[in-house]
Design a protein around this motif. Structure first.
Motif, short mmCIF file in Angstrom:
data_model
loop_
_atom_site.label_atom_id
_atom_site.label_comp_id
_atom_site.label_asym_id
_atom_site.label_seq_id
_atom_site.Cartn_x
_atom_site.Cartn_y
_atom_site.Cartn_z
N PHE A 22 35.19 -10.74 -45.76
CA PHE A 22 34.46 -9.68 -46.44
C PHE A 22 34.58 -8.37 -45.67
N LEU A 27 33.98 -5.30 -48.11
CA LEU A 27 32.78 -5.72 -48.85
C LEU A 27 31.54 -5.68 -47.97
N LEU A 28 31.75 -5.64 -46.66
CA LEU A 28 30.65 -5.52 -45.70
C LEU A 28 30.96 -4.39 -44.73
N VAL A 43 25.63 -4.42 -45.53
CA VAL A 43 26.58 -4.27 -46.63
C VAL A 43 27.23 -2.90 -46.59
N ASP A 64 26.17 -15.13 -52.88
CA ASP A 64 25.77 -13.93 -53.62
C ASP A 64 26.91 -12.92 -53.68
N ILE A 65 27.60 -12.71 -52.56
CA ILE A 65 28.71 -11.76 -52.54
C ILE A 65 29.85 -12.26 -53.42
N ILE A 68 29.03 -11.56 -57.00
CA ILE A 68 29.21 -10.15 -57.32
C ILE A 68 30.68 -9.84 -57.53
#
Length: 77
Positions: A22, A27-28, A43, A64-65, A68
């Motif tokens: 991520f 994404l993070l 995030v 959760d990620i 999404i």
């Protein structure tokens, strides 16, 4: 304050594999391994820091990620 049991080596590596991926794909913003099987994840710059207190929290966060990302790519039609 009670702490969750430290994750096993396999759980720890699996969580870090996802968090690292991520991070690579943007994404993070940041992820830090804390004491006693805890993680601190942000995030986006300037956003709140998520305190994941164990493997269950971390796996939930990862899922959760992934959800999404799936929804963003048109998976929830």
């Amino acid at each position: 304050m009670t702490h969750a049991a430290a994750p096993g080596p396999c759980e720890d590596r699996l969580v870090w594999a996802f968090l690292h991926t991520f991070l690579q794909y943007g994404l993070l913003h940041s992820a830090v391994d804390g004491p006693s099987g805890q993680w601190f994840v942000q995030v986006g710059a300037g956003q709140r820091i998520h305190h994941l207190t164990g493997a269950e929290d971390a796996f939930g966060f990862v899922l959760d990620i992934l959800e999404i990302v799936h929804d963003t790519q048109g998976g929830a039609r």
